[in-house]
Scaffold this motif. Structure first.
Motif: not given
Length: 455
Positions: A141-142, A126-133, A190-198
């Motif tokens: 790109d994840l 159903e859902k897709v999210v793409v982020k540069s990490v 998807l979100t990032t906190q510094g060099n950490r991906t959640l």
């Protein structure tokens, strides 16, 4: 990590309660349900209608890409996302047709270039999210994709992670698998906190189906996408002591339904907003993910049907836009208002105390007086996206609605795009274009006169 077991006897409570099927995409043993079977649906909107005003003048449909099917199999679209000139369209098909990727170099002529997350028969995406990490383990790109079983207890659902740095050649990185008793991950972020991906997941009814083994809202550390690791889970009974078997009684003694439907974060990655159906939108401080803390929530008046489905943020994160997906416009409970689902606006400058300041209802979703007078179709609101002072809403039979929220306490509709026989699931704003996924007819692209990108 936090985890609690369901109270003993929750199964009996569930069986005695109202039916689980509450939403278009509510997860049941049968998977697909009957939400798409609306009498007279094909005659909802016989021609395409486009109207635009302030901020969205000169709207023009520039592409309508019908599904040719993948490997000879047709399917429905689900959500749509755009990243770096490519559109990612999720699908709903029993044989798992995954995410379809389109090159949007020429938006008037999208070209399908690849598909991925399509290797798990018996599931849909159903859902897709793409982020540069950028992390010590992965830079690029994840993509995170929700995986749901078509029928429970057949094949595990969950969330799959892909490297889409080259959209023409996606590479699978990792899979977070839920127990087979749980349908899967419904929506995610998807979100990032510094060099950490959640990775934040809404696993609808996981608490109920797994008997508390897994919770509906889970945060995972995917800094190494090959090794998704849960770091936090939240049990709804921590908020509502009467929660049992996926139901709870609200302050008015009304039996309410509660499950995590979707989740997103603000741009800082420090606050999460979880749409928990009749429990409202739950606001978490996730600045320390392992110790995430519930700090605020929205709630519903006695006459409001609840159904917190998804959210967006506006005005620098000080305004919460809460979409309520209500498919029963003529509720059996006489205490509930009539009408399809609509949008509520909250001032959240104080996140511990969201204040309702306004709402938006399309003409077709507004309360109507006489039973049986509604036109064929389904006119509830679905998903929201915001660019500047313009709110874009996917609205099923009402197409895409565009709303000026310069004053969020007085939202004003300024435009609409309603394709022939509209059945719009998702909407996404990419540069100067509105992307819309129509479940029955594929990807739509509408050019507008102002730029921007919304997530």
């Amino acid at each position: 990590m936090k985890k609690k077991s369901l109270l003993a006897g929750s199964l009996a409570f569930f069986l005695a309660g109202a039916p689980l099927v509450s939403a278009h995409d509510e997860l049941s043993d049968e998977g697909d349900g009957k939400w798409q079977d609306v009498e007279g649906y094909g005659q909802v909107n016989p021609i395409t209608v486009i109207e635009g005003g302030k901020n969205v003048e000169n709207l023009k449909e520039v592409a309508a890409v019908p599904w040719a099917g993948l490997d000879g199999v047709n399917n429905r679209t689900a959500d749509v996302y755009a990243h770096k000139g490519f559109a990612y369209v999720a699908t709903k098909a029993q044989n798992s047709t995954g995410v379809r990727v389109f090159d949007m170099k020429d938006p008037s002529s999208p070209v399908e270039v690849s598909a991925f997350a399509d290797d798990r028969p018996g599931t849909w995406q159903e859902k897709v999210v793409v982020k540069s990490v950028s992390t010590p383990y992965f830079k690029g790109d994840l993509a995170a994709v929700s995986v749901q079983q078509w029928s429970r207890n057949t094949v595990g659902g969950g969330t799959v992670l892909y490297d889409v740095s080259d959209p023409l050649s996606p590479k699978k990185l990792g899979f977070w698998e839920l127990p087979e008793s749980v349908t899967g991950t419904h929506e995610l972020y998807l979100t990032t906190q510094g060099n950490r991906t959640l990775l934040l997941t809404a696993n609808s009814n996981a608490n109920y189906y797994s008997q508390g083994e897994v919770q509906d809202f889970v945060i995972l550390d995917v800094t190494d996408p090959a090794k998704p690791t849960p770091v936090f889970e939240w049990d709804p009974s921590e908020l509502e002591s009467t929660y049992s078997g996926a139901y709870f009684k609200d302050r008015d003694g009304v039996n309410r339904r509660a499950f995590a439907h979707s989740v997103m974060t603000d741009v800082t990655g420090n606050y999460a907003y979880v749409s928990f159906w009749d429990m409202g939108t739950l606001i978490f401080d996730i600045s320390s993910p392992e110790n995430a803390e519930l700090i605020g929530r929205t709630s519903f008046e006695r006459n409001v049907q609840g159904a917190a489905h998804s959210v967006a943020l506006a005005k620098g994160g000080t305004v919460l836009i809460e979409n309520r997906e209500v498919f029963n416009p003529d509720p059996s409970d006489p205490g509930f208002e009539r009408g399809w689902g609509y949008v509520r606006m909250y001032d959240i400058k104080d996140k511990s105390n969201p204040v309702l300041i306004g709402d938006y209802r399309s003409f077709n979703s507004a309360t109507q007086i006489k039973a049986g007078e509604r036109a064929a179709g389904r006119y509830t609101v679905h998903d929201p996206k915001v660019v500047g002072n313009t709110l874009y809403l996917s609205h099923y039979s009402d197409g895409v609605r565009m709303v000026d929220i310069t004053d969020p306490s007085k939202p004003v509709e300024i435009g609409s795009y309603v394709p022939k026989n509209a059945d719009i699931w998702g909407v996404f704003i990419d540069r100067n274009y509105i992307l819309a996924s129509d479940m029955q007819s594929g990807l739509k692209v509408v050019q507008k006169n102002n730029g921007g990108t919304a997530e």
